[in-house]
Design an enzyme around this catalytic site. Structure first.
Site, PDB file in Angstrom:
ATOM      1  N   HIS A 108      10.645  21.423  21.997  1.00  0.00           N
ATOM      2  CA  HIS A 108      11.102  20.449  21.000  1.00  0.00           C
ATOM      3  C   HIS A 108      12.589  20.165  21.201  1.00  0.00           C
ATOM      4  O   HIS A 108      13.026  19.018  21.098  1.00  0.00           O
ATOM      5  CB  HIS A 108      10.838  20.967  19.586  1.00  0.00           C
ATOM      6  CG  HIS A 108       9.387  21.019  19.250  1.00  0.00           C
ATOM      7  ND1 HIS A 108       8.794  20.126  18.407  1.00  0.00           N
ATOM      8  CD2 HIS A 108       8.398  21.850  19.683  1.00  0.00           C
ATOM      9  CE1 HIS A 108       7.506  20.396  18.323  1.00  0.00           C
ATOM     10  NE2 HIS A 108       7.243  21.444  19.085  1.00  0.00           N
ATOM     11  N   ASP A 152      12.317  17.294  12.890  1.00  0.00           N
ATOM     12  CA  ASP A 152      11.071  17.597  13.580  1.00  0.00           C
ATOM     13  C   ASP A 152       9.949  17.850  12.576  1.00  0.00           C
ATOM     14  O   ASP A 152      10.183  17.900  11.362  1.00  0.00           O
ATOM     15  CB  ASP A 152      11.302  18.835  14.466  1.00  0.00           C
ATOM     16  CG  ASP A 152      10.478  18.852  15.733  1.00  0.00           C
ATOM     17  OD1 ASP A 152       9.399  18.249  15.766  1.00  0.00           O
ATOM     18  OD2 ASP A 152      10.923  19.486  16.701  1.00  0.00           O
TER      19      ASP A 152
END
Length: 154
Positions: A21, A119
């Protein structure tokens, strides 16, 4: 691409603490600062700062701010990304990330960015950003096809 007053646009990025990520967020940061008139502040855990800085390649308009993860029972000492835990420990990393909410709120209030990108694991960032009039944008590192599949089977 500048903020309302004609100055530079300030973007805060807060990816989940997994390098799968963090890396796409860093790649996006490099792309947007390359446009010009954009400054990025990247939030990550203390142990990840040097790796994130390396990913950003010393770009002058990008800074990395260290978050201090709270102690979570069962999370190994010093674990600050999914690379530091077994698959069973990923949920403990997520709990630790949730524990950074007060730090993130204080940083957003202090930094006053134009926008914060977050996120999947930190949807609460939108709630923290709203009273500060900071736009909050969910940046998904998962492809649209994968996301649609996961939503249809869930």
């Amino acid at each position: 691409m500048a903020a309302g007053g004609g100055g530079e646009l300030h973007v805060v990025m807060f990816p989940f603490l997994a390098f799968g990520h963090i890396s796409p967020f860093a790649q996006l940061a490099l792309k947007i600062v390359g446009v010009g008139g954009v400054r990025v502040t990247f939030l990550s855990a203390v142990a990840n700062v040097s790796r994130v800085e390396a990913m950003l390649g010393g770009v002058a308009v990008a800074a990395v701010v260290a978050l201090h993860l709270p102690r979570v029972p069962g999370l190994p000492e010093g674990a600050e990304s999914t690379a530091d835990v077994s698959p069973d420990g990923v949920e403990l990393i997520r709990i630790a990330v949730d524990g950074t909410r007060p730090q993130v709120a204080s940083l957003l209030a202090y930094l006053r960015p134009d926008v914060v990108l977050f996120d999947f694991a930190t949807l609460w960032v939108a709630d923290v950003a709203a009273p500060l009039n900071v736009k909050a944008v969910h940046f998904s590192v998962v492809s649209a096809v994968c996301g649609a599949y996961l939503m249809s089977v869930g």
